[in-house]
Design a protein around this motif. Structure first.
Motif, PDB file in Angstrom:
ATOM      1  N   SER A   1      49.852  88.509  41.209  1.00 41.85           N
ATOM      2  CA  SER A   1      49.699  89.203  40.145  1.00 41.85           C
ATOM      3  C   SER A   1      48.804  90.655  40.732  1.00 41.85           C
ATOM      4  O   SER A   1      48.759  91.501  39.838  1.00 41.85           O
ATOM      5  CB  SER A   1      48.840  88.680  39.232  1.00 41.85           C
TER       6      SER A   1
ATOM      7  N   MET B   1      41.388  91.766  34.386  1.00 37.91           N
ATOM      8  CA  MET B   1      42.845  92.119  33.966  1.00 37.91           C
ATOM      9  C   MET B   1      43.875  90.822  34.234  1.00 37.91           C
ATOM     10  O   MET B   1      44.708  90.765  33.225  1.00 37.91           O
ATOM     11  CB  MET B   1      43.021  93.331  34.878  1.00 37.91           C
TER      12      MET B   1
ATOM     13  N   ARG C   1      47.673  90.258  32.632  1.00 34.47           N
ATOM     14  CA  ARG C   1      48.452  91.665  33.358  1.00 34.47           C
ATOM     15  C   ARG C   1      48.138  91.707  34.693  1.00 34.47           C
ATOM     16  O   ARG C   1      47.545  90.717  35.271  1.00 34.47           O
ATOM     17  CB  ARG C   1      47.514  92.811  32.547  1.00 34.47           C
ATOM     18  N   ARG C   2      48.896  92.516  35.300  1.00 36.42           N
ATOM     19  CA  ARG C   2      48.768  92.468  36.832  1.00 36.42           C
ATOM     20  C   ARG C   2      47.778  93.508  37.157  1.00 36.42           C
ATOM     21  O   ARG C   2      47.684  94.565  36.138  1.00 36.42           O
ATOM     22  CB  ARG C   2      50.308  93.183  37.460  1.00 36.42           C
ATOM     23  N   TYR C   3      47.096  93.539  38.275  1.00 38.21           N
ATOM     24  CA  TYR C   3      46.334  94.600  38.732  1.00 38.21           C
ATOM     25  C   TYR C   3      46.854  95.181  40.101  1.00 38.21           C
ATOM     26  O   TYR C   3      47.197  94.817  40.958  1.00 38.21           O
ATOM     27  CB  TYR C   3      44.951  94.077  39.199  1.00 38.21           C
TER      28      TYR C   3
END
Length: 212
Positions: A100, A118, A123-125
């Motif tokens: 991710s 995050m 969510r992706r970082y």
């Protein structure tokens, strides 16, 4: 609720430094540590983790194998790759295999905090460096990127194991595949990377910083 973080790195000093840094944050809690791939999978099986921080270089397995093992057992668990390898070497490959986020160990510590938070939100970082890499690949076309990024998940696994000197028989046993299947993957790898021998694979991997 605290974000429960587990750290997987074969260097005790790195784990200690991360643990101390994360512990200073009220919303973060380090709930487990592992020094190799086997211990990492044990942590994942035990559950109770919101974000896993994973190093690419493991003493018993390469980072791709560990990541795939983690995602097989806990598909929804966000994995942040924190590696000493430059982003250009592994970032896009690891993101394709289910990570991710990807950060180099030379990043600012505050960036690790931002990434963990995050990922905990689902969510992706993507760092600025990785975003630039992805944009370049998208605009130039897949064929213009590093040859190893054209490999499939299994092909990348087989490539890295061959490059580190493992025999086809040993790879087949560890990946629960037939010798014939691994031989087929090896042939595909050679064709896609335009190489002729296992020593060529090893040279390529060393030259591109994929193995040490």
């Amino acid at each position: 609720m605290s974000i429960r973080v587990a750290i997987v790195d074969d260097h005790a000093i790195v784990r200690a430094g991360l643990r101390q840094y994360l512990a200073e944050e009220m919303d973060l809690q380090v709930v487990g540590e592992a020094a190799n791939g086997r211990e990492a999978l044990d942590l994942v099986r035990a559950g109770g983790i919101d974000v896993l921080i994973l190093d690419v270089s493991m003493p018993d397995q390469n980072g791709v194998d560990v990541l795939l093992g983690v995602k097989a057992r806990a598909p929804e668990l966000p994995v942040l790759i924190l590696s000493s390898y430059p982003e250009t070497h592994y970032a896009t490959a690891m993101l394709k295999q289910g990570a991710s986020g990807y950060l180099n160990k030379d990043c600012e510590p505050s960036e690790i905090l931002a990434a963990v938070r995050m990922l905990a939100l689902g969510r992706r970082y993507i760092s600025a460096g990785v975003a630039e890499l992805l944009a370049e690949q998208h605009s130039s076309g897949k064929g213009d990127g590093p040859l190893h990024e054209q490999l499939s998940e299994r092909e990348l696994q087989v490539f890295l194991r061959l490059a580190q000197g493992e025999t086809i028989g040993a790879i087949a046993e560890s990946l629960s595949l037939s010798v014939k299947t691994v031989s087929t993957y090896r042939t595909r790898v050679m064709e896609k990377m335009r190489l002729e021998s296992n020593s060529d694979l090893t040279y390529y991997a060393l030259k591109n910083g994929l193995i040490q």
